[in-house]
Design a protein around this motif. Structure first.
Motif: not given
Ligand SMILES: C[S@@+](CC[C@H](N)C(=O)[O-])C[C@H]1O[C@@H](n2cnc3c(N)ncnc32)[C@H](O)[C@@H]1O
Length: 201
Positions: A97-124
């Motif tokens: 799915x689209x990360x911007x749509x799935x992020x609000x459905x995630x729970x739990x804490x992450x200690x490392x995030x790797x952003x490597x999807x649509x560059x025009x969405x990086x601020x989101x």
């Protein structure tokens, strides 16, 4: 060479033949060094492609788990099939799915995030991952200097139409991370530029 090395070689060849973007050789050392320094237990990746960086991360950190999001169902399926060959699949969850749509459905804490999807969405993506971060999380974003067009020498001209949104959004990403309270950010020029943002150091 262990089996995973051979599989990673096969994935690199697959990526070349199918023109699939994966973490470049130049950017890999920054990614791996940051993982080793951080030793995360839970990793979130936005942009799986065929699972190359996810498998690299799981091999580097045998205790870690990864949740990785990919918009393209065929890529996600290819990533799952490569993951099955590693024996790491119990530590990996590939969400489609689209990360911007799935992020609000995630729970739990992450200690490392790797952003490597649509560059025009990086601020989101930056804003969307904030509620999911541990107090000592690290956020790594690839391609933030996009072909030298984002900042520095050669970036003064107004970006041409096809890149404009992407370049302006990457500039906004860098502005956001640099001004985020409680974070320290360093931009590594390797590859296409990698921003590493450490929280509460
Ligand atoms: C550069 S590739 C990821 C490479 C991978 N991280 C690696 O190094 O092996 C970017 C991927 O992000 C996916 N993508 C693009 N926009 C997305 C979005 N909004 N949400 C989720 N995935 C997205 C693309 O389909 C593509 O597979």
């Amino acid at each position: 060479m262990d089996n995973i090395d051979a599989l990673l070689d096969e994935m690199e060849q697959y990526a070349r033949e199918n023109e699939t973007p994966i973490l470049t050789e130049a950017a890999r050392p920054v990614f791996l060094r940051t993982l080793r320094e951080t030793l995360p237990r839970r990793i979130l990746e936005l942009g799986t492609a065929i699972g190359y960086s996810a498998i690299l991360a799981l091999r580097t950190l045998p205790e870690a788990e990864i949740v990785t999001i990919e918009r393209d169902a065929a890529f996600a399926e290819t990533a799952r099939s490569f993951l099955r060959r590693t024996g790491y699949e119990a530590r990996a969850k590939v969400l489609v799915g689209a990360a911007e749509a799935l992020l609000p459905t995630l729970s739990g804490a992450f200690d490392f995030v790797f952003i490597d999807a649509a560059k025009s969405r990086y601020p989101d993506f930056w804003l969307g991952v904030q509620p999911l971060l541990t107090s000592r999380a690290v956020v790594v974003a690839d391609n933030v200097l996009f072909r030298g067009l984002v900042e520095g020498e050669g970036s003064e001209a107004w970006p041409k139409h096809s890149y404009r949104t992407m370049v302006l959004q990457l500039r906004e990403y860098l502005r956001l991370v640099r001004s985020a309270p409680g974070f320290r950010t360093k931009i590594f020029p390797e590859g296409d530029g990698m921003a590493v943002s450490w929280r509460n150091e």
